[in-house]
Scaffold this active site. Structure first.
Site, short mmCIF file in Angstrom:
data_model
loop_
_atom_site.label_atom_id
_atom_site.label_comp_id
_atom_site.label_asym_id
_atom_site.label_seq_id
_atom_site.Cartn_x
_atom_site.Cartn_y
_atom_site.Cartn_z
N HIS A 132 -5.33 -3.34 -2.79
CA HIS A 132 -4.98 -2.35 -3.80
C HIS A 132 -4.81 -2.94 -5.20
O HIS A 132 -4.43 -2.22 -6.13
CB HIS A 132 -3.70 -1.62 -3.37
CG HIS A 132 -3.86 -0.86 -2.10
ND1 HIS A 132 -4.36 0.42 -2.05
CD2 HIS A 132 -3.62 -1.24 -0.81
CE1 HIS A 132 -4.41 0.82 -0.78
NE2 HIS A 132 -3.97 -0.17 -0.01
N LYS B 265 -12.18 0.64 -2.23
CA LYS B 265 -11.12 1.29 -3.01
C LYS B 265 -11.54 1.28 -4.48
O LYS B 265 -12.38 2.08 -4.88
CB LYS B 265 -9.78 0.60 -2.75
CG LYS B 265 -9.35 0.74 -1.28
CD LYS B 265 -8.04 0.07 -1.02
CE LYS B 265 -7.58 0.29 0.42
NZ LYS B 265 -8.45 -0.32 1.44
N SER C 262 0.80 -1.23 0.00
CA SER C 262 0.00 0.00 0.00
C SER C 262 0.83 1.28 0.00
O SER C 262 0.33 2.32 -0.42
CB SER C 262 -0.94 0.01 1.20
OG SER C 262 -0.21 -0.06 2.42
#
Length: 391
Positions: A211, A242, A183
């Protein structure tokens, strides 16, 4: 009656020490929705600080789906999944996520932190061993510490050390845990080689793809699809707030693993289920993630453009091919100054400092979204070059 002033004084001293070390954190408060252009205290900023990688957080179709879900399911879930909080919306989303990732089963969690805690503590205990990359997300580290398993960390991406640790371990159960996309560095874990070591030494492999999900792989199916690997040894976690643009997380794995989590994952059992309207909205989000390939193609173009724009700087980008583009500054003070100078010019880029990153590795964490345009990247590059010359 005893005074608490001594305890408060100790806390004040800790806070002062953090502030003096340029490590004090403060919250931004948006007046607007999450988008490439955000409003703070009535002022507009171009934002490079969100994990909304596909620009879905404010998508009209998701807003409409939330409204539809609220009308159908109400607002709150009312109870935990194991009491009466598990709705058809949750069930349908779990089935869709399993199909999307290619796993037999999937299980929803309220957050990625809770998903990591649930998996690690359900699968590893006192007589087991956990092996972790040193740059793993804090949630994985915290879960390993609480699990009471033997906790071994290896230097970032150092598979030689990991193999030595696995070979020496006599633990009943071995669990290797790693970010899939790190990250703060934006690099991708060597999951193919991690899996080979797990197969060699009889270990599970848990990958946190917070991610990578939605961003990497064909149709955004994640890091495993990007690398072309699949194994019943892999326990796959990804978040839904996300790239997916909404909220929550899930774990995908073999049926026995999922059933074990339902029975033993405390962060699943002992919490109220997330609002079913969010699960309803995420069904639409999955459709967009899968069908709108142009968003990922645009991200690749933006990443290339950013690297070209920042190439002349004294501060260098770390080697990342993901939307996470860390610009290493080094000094805490300088990273904060650079972030503030950008803000004064109408651009938001966060300064990331220890303990989130190692000492001496403070940085600007530039996050790209398919909502950005080439002109946005050019503007950021021009301002950073100007600041580089001026400093």
């Amino acid at each position: 009656m005893p005074s608490d002033s001594g305890d408060l004084g100790s806390l004040r001293e800790q806070l002062r020490d953090r502030e003096a070390g340029k490590l004090y954190r403060q919250r931004l408060m948006l007046d607007s929705s999450q988008a490439k252009q955000v409003s703070l205290a009535g002022q507009e900023y171009l934002a490079f600080c969100s994990n909304d990688y596909l620009g879905l957080a404010n998508h009209p179709a998701l807003i409409a789906a939330v409204c539809e879900g609220a009308l159908r399911y109400g607002v709150g879930a009312g109870a935990s999944h194991l009491i009466s909080g598990h709705s058809t919306a949750h069930h349908e989303l779990e089935e869709a996520l399993a199909r999307f990732t290619g796993y037999p089963r999937a299980l929803l969690f309220s957050t990625g932190y809770m998903a990591n805690a649930g998996v690690v503590m359900a699968l590893a205990g006192r007589h087991d061993a956990i092996f972790a990359d040193k740059l793993n997300h804090a949630s994985l580290n915290d879960a390993a510490l609480v699990s009471r398993a033997t906790f071994k960390r290896y230097p970032h991406l150092d598979l030689t050390t990991l193999e030595r640790q696995l070979a020496a371990s006599r633990a009943k159960r071995k669990l290797v845990i790693s970010d899939a996309v790190f990250s703060m560095d934006g690099d991708i874990a060597p999951a193919t080689n991690l899996l080979a070591l797990c197969e060699k030494y009889g270990a599970w492999l848990m990958l946190d793809d917070a991610h990578g999900f939605g961003v990497l792989g064909a149709q955004g199916r994640g890091t495993l699809a990007h690398l072309g690997i699949k194994s019943p040894r892999i326990i796959y976690m990804a978040t839904l707030g996300k790239a997916a643009g909404v909220f929550g997380a899930f774990v995908a794995a073999q049926p026995e693993v999922i059933e074990t989590l339902i029975q033993h994952a405390r962060s699943y059992i002992y919490t109220t289920a997330s609002p079913p309207l969010l699960a309803h909205a995420l069904m639409k989000s999955l459709d967009l993630v899968e069908s709108e390939e142009w968003r990922r193609k645009k991200l690749i173009q933006l990443i290339v453009a950013l690297k070209q724009a920042l190439q002349p700087l004294r501060w260098k980008l770390m080697p990342s091919d993901t939307p996470i583009q860390p610009l290493i500054v080094g000094d805490n003070d300088k990273a904060l100054q650079l972030s503030e100078s950008l803000r004064e010019r109408g651009i938001l880029v966060p300064a990331i400092r220890p303990p989130t990153v190692p000492q001496g590795a403070s940085r600007l964490r530039i996050s790209l979204s398919s909502a950005h345009d080439m002109e946005d990247v050019a503007r950021l590059g021009a301002v950073l070059r100007e600041l580089d010359v001026a400093s």
